[in-house]
Write an enzyme that holds these catalytic residues in place. Structure first.
Site, PDB file in Angstrom:
ATOM      1  N   SER A 177       0.724  -0.911  -0.579  1.00  0.00           N
ATOM      2  CA  SER A 177       0.209  -0.134   0.000  1.00  0.00           C
ATOM      3  C   SER A 177       0.393   1.406   0.157  1.00  0.00           C
ATOM      4  CB  SER A 177      -0.719   0.474   1.167  1.00  0.00           C
ATOM      5  OG  SER A 177      -1.235   1.600   1.282  1.00  0.00           O
ATOM      6  N   TYR A 190      -2.258  -1.536  10.176  1.00  0.00           N
ATOM      7  CA  TYR A 190      -2.533  -1.157   8.973  1.00  0.00           C
ATOM      8  C   TYR A 190      -1.060  -1.720   7.642  1.00  0.00           C
ATOM      9  CZ  TYR A 190      -4.062  -0.880   4.053  1.00  0.00           C
ATOM     10  OH  TYR A 190      -4.182  -1.780   2.988  1.00  0.00           O
TER      11      TYR A 190
END
Length: 285
Positions: A177, A190
C-alpha cells in the site's frame, strides 16, 4: 473513459465489505481492454479475489488466458459474481472460502487449487483488513494480532504452501500500500503490515532468484473497493482519494493491469520491485 466518481459518503457496517451493494460500483475492467494471451495456460491463486482489486485482477488474468482460484472470507454472492465474470472470459474459476489467518487453511487452499488445475503458476497475496484508531493505545491486542495475521502472516503461509508447486518463470505478487511509504496516522497497525510486505517482497525475491521465481509487489493508493465504505465514516468516504494529485480515487481496473504485467513475461527481468498506481503521489520507493 472517465473514472470520476461521487462516492456519496456511503458506508457499510462490517468488513471486508460487499461489492454487490456499492453505488457507484467499482470498475472491474475497461470495456476496451483487449487480452493477448499473456497468461495463456497459467493458473493463478488470488486471496481476497471476490471483490475490489482481487476481483479485477481475476478478470484481467482470465482475459489473458489464466484459470483462477479465488480465496475469500464470507462474501458468497460477491465470490459467485466474480466466478461468473471469469467464466464469461472462457476460463475456469474455483471458489475457496475460509480464514487465511489459519496456516492449515492456507495449505488446504493451495492443495485444492493444484488438485483442480494440476498446477499453480501465479500466487497473488492480496487480502487485507484495516481498522482505524485515533491513538496507538486504542489498538487492542486482538486487533493487532488479527491485522498482522491477515495482512502478513497469511503471505508467509501461502508462499510456504505454494513453493513446492512453483517452477522457473512462475511468480508471486504481493499487495502492499501507499501507506507503507507515507504512513497513515489512523491506520498504524495496517501501515506497519504494509511496510512489512515491502521488506518481505524484497527479501523473498532475493531468496528465490536462483530458482527463477520472480517476486514483486503493487502498492495501490486510494482505490474504490468495498474495504473503503466498510472501514471509514461517511465524511471520510466523501473525501476519499481527493487529496491525491489526480483529485479522485482510483478504480480497481487501474490497478489490475500492474498485476498482469508482473505476472507475465513482460516483467521477466523484474524481481523485488514495487509498482505504484496511486494517483500521482511520489513516494520514492
Amino acid at each position: 473513459m472517465s473514472f470520476e466518481i461521487d462516492t456519496r459518503g456511503q458506508t457499510q457496517s462490517a468488513q471486508p465489505g460487499i461489492e454487490e451493494v456499492m453505488d457507484p460500483a467499482p470498475v472491474v475492467i475497461r470495456e476496451n481492454y483487449r487480452g493477448s494471451g499473456k497468461l495463456k495456460g497459467k493458473t493463478a491463486l488470488i486471496t481476497g479475489g471476490d471483490s475490489g482489486i482481487g476481483r479485477s485482477v481475476a478478470v484481467h488474468f482470465a482475459r489473458e488466458g489464466a484459470d483462477i482460484a479465488i480465496v475469500y472470507f464470507d462474501e458468497n454472492q460477491d465470490a459467485a459474481d466474480t466466478r461468473a465474470m471469469v467464466e464469461a472470459e472462457g476460463r475456469s474459476c474455483l471458489l475457496i472460502q475460509g480464514d487465511i489467518r489459519s496456516e492449515a487453511f492456507c495449505r488446504e487452499a493451495v492443495s485444492r487449487t493444484v488438485n483442480e488445475f494440476g498446477k499453480l503458476n501465479i500466487l497473488v497475496n492480496n487480502a487485507a483488513e484495516q481498522h482505524p484508531q485515533e491513538s496507538v493505545d486504542q489498538i487492542s491486542p486482538d486487533q493487532l494480532s488479527d491485522t498482522f495475521a491477515t495482512n502478513i502472516f497469511s503471505f508467509f503461509y501461502f508462499t510456504q504452501a505454494a513453493l513446492p508447486h512453483l517452477q522457473q518463470g512462475d511468480t508471486v505478487i504481493n499487495t502492499t500500500s501507499v501507506t507503507a511509504y507515507h504512513g497513515s496516522p489512523s491506520l498504524l497497525d495496517y501501515s506497519s503490515t504494509k511496510g512489512a510486505i515491502v521488506a518481505y517482497t524484497r527479501s523473498l525475491a532475493g531468496n528465490l532468484a536462483e530458482k527463477g521465481i520472480r517476486v514483486n509487489a503493487v502498492a495501490p493508493g486510494p482505490i474504490w473497493t468495498p474495504l473503503i465504505p466498510s472501514t471509514f465514516d461517511s465524511e471520510r468516504v466523501k473525501k476519499f482519494g481527493k487529496d491525491t494529485p489526480f483529485k479522485r480515487p482510483g478504480q480497481p481496473c487501474e490497478v489490475a493491469t500492474c498485476y498482469v504485467f508482473l505476472a507475465s513475461e513482460d516483467a521477466s527481468y523484474m524481481s523485488g520491485q514495487v509498482l505504484h498506481p496511486n494517483g500521482g503521489q511520489v513516494v520514492n520507493g
